[in-house]
Design a protein around this motif. Structure first.
Motif, PDB file in Angstrom:
ATOM      1  N   ARG A 277       0.754  -1.434  -0.075  1.00  0.00           N
ATOM      2  CA  ARG A 277       0.136   0.158  -0.076  1.00  0.00           C
ATOM      3  C   ARG A 277       1.056   1.161   0.097  1.00  0.00           C
ATOM      4  O   ARG A 277       0.448   2.243   0.273  1.00  0.00           O
TER       5      ARG A 277
ATOM      6  N   THR B 193      -3.990   5.748  -0.428  1.00  0.00           N
ATOM      7  CA  THR B 193      -3.772   4.485  -0.693  1.00  0.00           C
ATOM      8  C   THR B 193      -3.663   4.151  -2.154  1.00  0.00           C
ATOM      9  O   THR B 193      -4.551   4.521  -2.978  1.00  0.00           O
TER      10      THR B 193
ATOM     11  N   ASN C 163     -11.221  -4.922   4.315  1.00  0.00           N
ATOM     12  CA  ASN C 163     -10.610  -4.476   5.489  1.00  0.00           C
ATOM     13  C   ASN C 163     -10.753  -3.293   6.190  1.00  0.00           C
ATOM     14  O   ASN C 163     -10.637  -3.024   7.473  1.00  0.00           O
ATOM     15  N   SER C 164     -11.225  -2.365   5.299  1.00  0.00           N
ATOM     16  CA  SER C 164     -11.407  -1.053   5.790  1.00  0.00           C
ATOM     17  C   SER C 164     -12.839  -0.802   6.396  1.00  0.00           C
ATOM     18  O   SER C 164     -13.319   0.087   6.756  1.00  0.00           O
ATOM     19  N   LYS C 165     -13.761  -1.847   6.495  1.00  0.00           N
ATOM     20  CA  LYS C 165     -15.163  -2.388   6.876  1.00  0.00           C
ATOM     21  C   LYS C 165     -16.122  -1.291   6.187  1.00  0.00           C
ATOM     22  O   LYS C 165     -16.995  -0.721   6.863  1.00  0.00           O
ATOM     23  N   ARG C 166     -16.044  -1.139   4.887  1.00  0.00           N
ATOM     24  CA  ARG C 166     -16.512  -0.226   4.015  1.00  0.00           C
ATOM     25  C   ARG C 166     -17.518  -1.218   3.378  1.00  0.00           C
ATOM     26  O   ARG C 166     -17.273  -2.441   2.823  1.00  0.00           O
TER      27      ARG C 166
ATOM     28  N   CYS D 157      -9.019  -4.761   0.245  1.00  0.00           N
ATOM     29  CA  CYS D 157      -8.715  -3.310   0.896  1.00  0.00           C
ATOM     30  C   CYS D 157      -9.920  -2.861   1.402  1.00  0.00           C
ATOM     31  O   CYS D 157     -10.086  -2.567   2.397  1.00  0.00           O
ATOM     32  N   LEU D 158     -11.238  -2.919   0.698  1.00  0.00           N
ATOM     33  CA  LEU D 158     -12.337  -2.183   1.069  1.00  0.00           C
ATOM     34  C   LEU D 158     -12.852  -3.011   2.027  1.00  0.00           C
ATOM     35  O   LEU D 158     -13.544  -2.518   2.995  1.00  0.00           O
TER      36      LEU D 158
END
Length: 194
Positions: A59, A72, A120-123, A117-118
């Motif tokens: 990243r 990012t 993991n970012s809780k989005r 990534c999304l």
């Protein structure tokens, strides 16, 4: 499979990296021949010189890109314009030729680390908007398409996200390939607006 074999009778499918002709009935990846696909998978395992992680996990954001607000950077490989690898040839082919097989292949490859990534970012994927930096009007007129728009639309579809055109070209600026990295950022700052 029957549909793909029938398609091969009417079109010649070529590898996007080496331009070799696929065997009749090739299944799966319709962008790369088996040899180039193996090379591409090896190239994807190259590690970042800063963090030591493979591209899909790295990243790291170069300072000049971070300076314009990007925090990012999702990658599927490391592009080196001095290299003649499969990664570089795929990118150049994607920019120069409208190839739906290659577009789907690259978008599929990019969707994997983007989804991770999304998540993991809780989005929630349905809350995410995917956009792109539009190609210059001159380039669209010359080539007949905007490869970044095509990839953004495909990634949004793959991930179940919204696609929106959020940026416009304020000016055509200079061609990025003719500039060094710091000049590219300055050129990009002048070229795009919300």
């Amino acid at each position: 499979m029957k549909k793909f074999i029938l398609l091969n009778f009417f079109t010649v499918l070529r590898c996007s990296a080496c331009d070799g002709i696929f065997k009749l009935g090739k299944e799966g990846n319709a962008a790369l021949c088996d040899e180039c696909n193996t090379k591409f998978e090896t190239e994807k395992q190259r590690c970042c010189s800063s963090c030591g992680l493979v591209a899909s996990l790295c990243r790291c954001v170069p300072k000049n890109i971070r300076a314009v607000g990007c925090n990012t950077l999702i990658k599927i490989g490391f592009y080196d314009p001095e290299n003649e690898g499969v990664t570089e040839r795929l990118i150049l082919d994607q920019k120069d030729h409208l190839n739906k097989h290659l577009s789907r292949f690259i978008a599929g490859q990019l969707s994997v680390p983007l989804r991770a990534c999304l998540i993991n970012s809780k989005r929630k994927l349905s809350d995410v908007i995917i956009t792109y930096a539009p190609r210059s009007r001159k380039a669209v007129n010359e080539k007949g398409f905007d490869q970044a728009e095509i990839l953004a639309r495909l990634c949004a579809k793959n991930l179940g996200c919204r696609f929106e055109r959020l940026l416009i070209r304020a000016s055509n600026g200079k061609q990025q390939k003719e500039l060094d990295s710091s000049a590219r950022m300055e050129n990009a700052k002048r070229s795009f607006e919300l």
